[in-house]
Motif scaffolding. Structure first.
Motif, PDB file in Angstrom:
ATOM      1  N   ASP A 149      10.855   3.200  -1.533  1.00  0.00           N
ATOM      2  CA  ASP A 149      11.357   2.134  -2.387  1.00  0.00           C
ATOM      3  C   ASP A 149      11.607   2.668  -3.801  1.00  0.00           C
ATOM      4  O   ASP A 149      10.781   3.426  -4.323  1.00  0.00           O
ATOM      5  CB  ASP A 149      10.314   1.002  -2.450  1.00  0.00           C
ATOM      6  CG  ASP A 149      10.924  -0.294  -2.922  1.00  0.00           C
ATOM      7  OD1 ASP A 149      11.199  -0.387  -4.126  1.00  0.00           O
ATOM      8  OD2 ASP A 149      11.134  -1.199  -2.094  1.00  0.00           O
ATOM      9  N   PRO A 150      12.741   2.295  -4.436  1.00  0.00           N
ATOM     10  CA  PRO A 150      13.013   2.764  -5.809  1.00  0.00           C
ATOM     11  C   PRO A 150      11.904   2.405  -6.801  1.00  0.00           C
ATOM     12  O   PRO A 150      11.689   3.123  -7.774  1.00  0.00           O
ATOM     13  CB  PRO A 150      14.320   2.042  -6.171  1.00  0.00           C
ATOM     14  CG  PRO A 150      14.985   1.783  -4.878  1.00  0.00           C
ATOM     15  CD  PRO A 150      13.881   1.525  -3.897  1.00  0.00           C
ATOM     16  N   THR A 151      11.210   1.296  -6.538  1.00  0.00           N
ATOM     17  CA  THR A 151      10.113   0.921  -7.433  1.00  0.00           C
ATOM     18  C   THR A 151       8.976   1.950  -7.388  1.00  0.00           C
ATOM     19  O   THR A 151       8.249   2.116  -8.362  1.00  0.00           O
ATOM     20  CB  THR A 151       9.564  -0.474  -7.073  1.00  0.00           C
ATOM     21  OG1 THR A 151       9.289  -0.527  -5.671  1.00  0.00           O
ATOM     22  CG2 THR A 151      10.552  -1.557  -7.428  1.00  0.00           C
ATOM     23  N   SER A 152       8.842   2.651  -6.251  1.00  0.00           N
ATOM     24  CA  SER A 152       7.833   3.711  -6.144  1.00  0.00           C
ATOM     25  C   SER A 152       8.172   4.870  -7.083  1.00  0.00           C
ATOM     26  O   SER A 152       7.280   5.479  -7.678  1.00  0.00           O
ATOM     27  CB  SER A 152       7.748   4.243  -4.708  1.00  0.00           C
ATOM     28  OG  SER A 152       7.307   3.254  -3.834  1.00  0.00           O
ATOM     29  N   ILE A 153       9.484   5.159  -7.195  1.00  0.00           N
ATOM     30  CA  ILE A 153       9.923   6.237  -8.088  1.00  0.00           C
ATOM     31  C   ILE A 153       9.577   5.872  -9.527  1.00  0.00           C
ATOM     32  O   ILE A 153       9.020   6.684 -10.275  1.00  0.00           O
ATOM     33  CB  ILE A 153      11.443   6.488  -7.940  1.00  0.00           C
ATOM     34  CG1 ILE A 153      11.772   6.881  -6.498  1.00  0.00           C
ATOM     35  CG2 ILE A 153      11.919   7.546  -8.918  1.00  0.00           C
ATOM     36  CD1 ILE A 153      13.264   6.960  -6.204  1.00  0.00           C
ATOM     37  N   TYR A 154       9.894   4.625  -9.892  1.00  0.00           N
ATOM     38  CA  TYR A 154       9.594   4.166 -11.263  1.00  0.00           C
ATOM     39  C   TYR A 154       8.088   4.211 -11.523  1.00  0.00           C
ATOM     40  O   TYR A 154       7.639   4.716 -12.556  1.00  0.00           O
ATOM     41  CB  TYR A 154      10.118   2.743 -11.468  1.00  0.00           C
ATOM     42  CG  TYR A 154       9.558   2.080 -12.701  1.00  0.00           C
ATOM     43  CD1 TYR A 154       9.995   2.445 -13.969  1.00  0.00           C
ATOM     44  CD2 TYR A 154       8.576   1.085 -12.597  1.00  0.00           C
ATOM     45  CE1 TYR A 154       9.472   1.852 -15.108  1.00  0.00           C
ATOM     46  CE2 TYR A 154       8.051   0.491 -13.731  1.00  0.00           C
ATOM     47  CZ  TYR A 154       8.496   0.864 -14.978  1.00  0.00           C
ATOM     48  OH  TYR A 154       7.975   0.282 -16.104  1.00  0.00           O
ATOM     49  N   LEU A 155       7.309   3.678 -10.599  1.00  0.00           N
ATOM     50  CA  LEU A 155       5.861   3.619 -10.776  1.00  0.00           C
ATOM     51  C   LEU A 155       5.258   5.017 -10.851  1.00  0.00           C
ATOM     52  O   LEU A 155       4.370   5.287 -11.666  1.00  0.00           O
ATOM     53  CB  LEU A 155       5.233   2.824  -9.629  1.00  0.00           C
ATOM     54  CG  LEU A 155       3.784   2.371  -9.803  1.00  0.00           C
ATOM     55  CD1 LEU A 155       3.619   1.554 -11.069  1.00  0.00           C
ATOM     56  CD2 LEU A 155       3.323   1.562  -8.589  1.00  0.00           C
ATOM     57  N   MET A 165       0.835  -1.204   0.000  1.00  0.00           N
ATOM     58  CA  MET A 165       0.000   0.000   0.000  1.00  0.00           C
ATOM     59  C   MET A 165       0.867   1.250   0.000  1.00  0.00           C
ATOM     60  O   MET A 165       0.580   2.216  -0.693  1.00  0.00           O
ATOM     61  CB  MET A 165      -0.924  -0.025   1.224  1.00  0.00           C
ATOM     62  CG  MET A 165      -1.990   1.037   1.208  1.00  0.00           C
ATOM     63  SD  MET A 165      -3.013   1.015  -0.258  1.00  0.00           S
ATOM     64  CE  MET A 165      -4.601   1.245   0.431  1.00  0.00           C
ATOM     65  N   SER A 166       1.950   1.247   0.807  1.00  0.00           N
ATOM     66  CA  SER A 166       2.841   2.405   0.877  1.00  0.00           C
ATOM     67  C   SER A 166       3.558   2.609  -0.459  1.00  0.00           C
ATOM     68  O   SER A 166       3.878   3.728  -0.832  1.00  0.00           O
ATOM     69  CB  SER A 166       3.871   2.237   2.001  1.00  0.00           C
ATOM     70  OG  SER A 166       4.692   1.114   1.746  1.00  0.00           O
ATOM     71  N   LEU A 167       3.803   1.501  -1.192  1.00  0.00           N
ATOM     72  CA  LEU A 167       4.439   1.575  -2.507  1.00  0.00           C
ATOM     73  C   LEU A 167       3.585   2.397  -3.457  1.00  0.00           C
ATOM     74  O   LEU A 167       4.072   3.319  -4.114  1.00  0.00           O
ATOM     75  CB  LEU A 167       4.645   0.159  -3.060  1.00  0.00           C
ATOM     76  CG  LEU A 167       5.305   0.094  -4.435  1.00  0.00           C
ATOM     77  CD1 LEU A 167       6.789  -0.157  -4.295  1.00  0.00           C
ATOM     78  CD2 LEU A 167       4.681  -1.004  -5.269  1.00  0.00           C
ATOM     79  N   LEU A 168       2.304   2.076  -3.515  1.00  0.00           N
ATOM     80  CA  LEU A 168       1.384   2.794  -4.394  1.00  0.00           C
ATOM     81  C   LEU A 168       1.187   4.229  -3.926  1.00  0.00           C
ATOM     82  O   LEU A 168       1.124   5.163  -4.733  1.00  0.00           O
ATOM     83  CB  LEU A 168       0.038   2.058  -4.444  1.00  0.00           C
ATOM     84  CG  LEU A 168      -1.010   2.619  -5.406  1.00  0.00           C
ATOM     85  CD1 LEU A 168      -0.496   2.643  -6.837  1.00  0.00           C
ATOM     86  CD2 LEU A 168      -2.305   1.826  -5.320  1.00  0.00           C
ATOM     87  N   LYS A 169       1.127   4.410  -2.608  1.00  0.00           N
ATOM     88  CA  LYS A 169       0.947   5.751  -2.052  1.00  0.00           C
ATOM     89  C   LYS A 169       2.124   6.657  -2.411  1.00  0.00           C
ATOM     90  O   LYS A 169       1.941   7.797  -2.848  1.00  0.00           O
ATOM     91  CB  LYS A 169       0.805   5.649  -0.524  1.00  0.00           C
ATOM     92  CG  LYS A 169       0.369   6.938   0.147  1.00  0.00           C
ATOM     93  CD  LYS A 169       0.171   6.719   1.643  1.00  0.00           C
ATOM     94  CE  LYS A 169      -0.228   8.012   2.332  1.00  0.00           C
ATOM     95  NZ  LYS A 169      -0.384   7.838   3.796  1.00  0.00           N
ATOM     96  N   ASN A 170       3.347   6.133  -2.256  1.00  0.00           N
ATOM     97  CA  ASN A 170       4.540   6.901  -2.606  1.00  0.00           C
ATOM     98  C   ASN A 170       4.602   7.176  -4.109  1.00  0.00           C
ATOM     99  O   ASN A 170       5.013   8.257  -4.542  1.00  0.00           O
ATOM    100  CB  ASN A 170       5.807   6.145  -2.169  1.00  0.00           C
ATOM    101  CG  ASN A 170       5.965   6.113  -0.665  1.00  0.00           C
ATOM    102  OD1 ASN A 170       5.482   6.987   0.043  1.00  0.00           O
ATOM    103  ND2 ASN A 170       6.638   5.087  -0.152  1.00  0.00           N
TER     104      ASN A 170
END
Length: 226
Positions: free
Chosen positions: A92-98, A1-6
């Motif tokens: 998370d770096p994946t949050s930046i990409y997303l 959830m925090s991944l999508l939020k970021n």
């Protein structure tokens, strides 16, 4: 959830910045409009044979206006030295990409909403195909192109000649998506009797999208930390 939020925070930041400066999106829309005008002068819109070029023109607009947006996506972070700050933050770096992907994809959708009706209007194109299928092809084709493009833009941003490097990396990798998208668009717009062929192309694009989106998602951490 925090991944999508970021990721949504990153996308919101980029879109808000674009809303203030109106540099990238305006350039993409102007480029799309000029491309349509050039093609309308090069081909006679009243000639029925000319209609055959419309699927190709749609994807030329998407590809080249998309590259304009992708090039700026990570370069702005490099110029403002904000990428390092994002990397050392508890994100998370994946949050930046997303987040970057969502911002780029949103701008691409806006360009398509403006450019495609303008193209149909200028070429006096009588739409007789399946609108849901057409929208779906635009969506999955753009999704694959932008997801791979965002990943490669992050890779090319570390190079001094990033604006030249990105197209060189992007075109070979996204060639199957673009070929499939042009073929599916052509069938959907001009010959619904061959709809099963279009569905086969759509399945190819969807499979390619899923595979490369997962790969980009898994590898982005290593690319950003280089």
């Amino acid at each position: 959830m925090s991944l999508l939020k970021n990721a949504l925070y990153i996308a919101q930041k980029d879109l808000y910045s674009e809303l203030k400066t109106k540099q990238v999106l305006a350039t993409m829309i102007i480029f799309a409009g000029l491309t349509i005008l050039v093609f309308s002068f090069a081909f006679d819109p009243s000639n029925n044979t000319t209609k055959a070029v419309i699927p190709g023109v749609i994807w030329v607009i998407i590809v080249f206006s998309g590259i304009l947006g992708l090039n700026r996506s990570f370069l702005s972070e490099q110029k403002n030295d904000t990428m390092q700050g994002l990397l050392i933050s508890p994100m998370d770096p994946t949050s930046i990409y997303l987040g970057k992907f969502l911002a780029n994809f949103s701008m691409m959708i806006i360009v398509e909403l403006v450019a495609v009706p303008f193209l149909f209007l200028l070429f006096d194109f009588k739409y007789i195909g399946s609108l849901p299928y057409f929208i779906f092809v635009l969506f999955i084709g753009s999704f694959g192109f932008i997801s791979i493009g965002t990943f490669l833009a992050s890779l090319a941003a570390n190079s001094k000649s990033s604006e030249m490097l990105l197209p060189l990396l992007l075109f070979p990798v996204t060639a199957p998506i673009l070929i499939g998208a042009v073929q599916a668009t052509r069938i959907i717009l001009t010959n619904l009797e061959k709809l099963p062929d279009a569905i086969a192309w759509i399945q190819l694009i969807a499979a390619y999208d899923v595979i490369f989106f997962v790969l980009c998602f898994l590898l982005i951490e290593y690319v950003l930390e280089v």
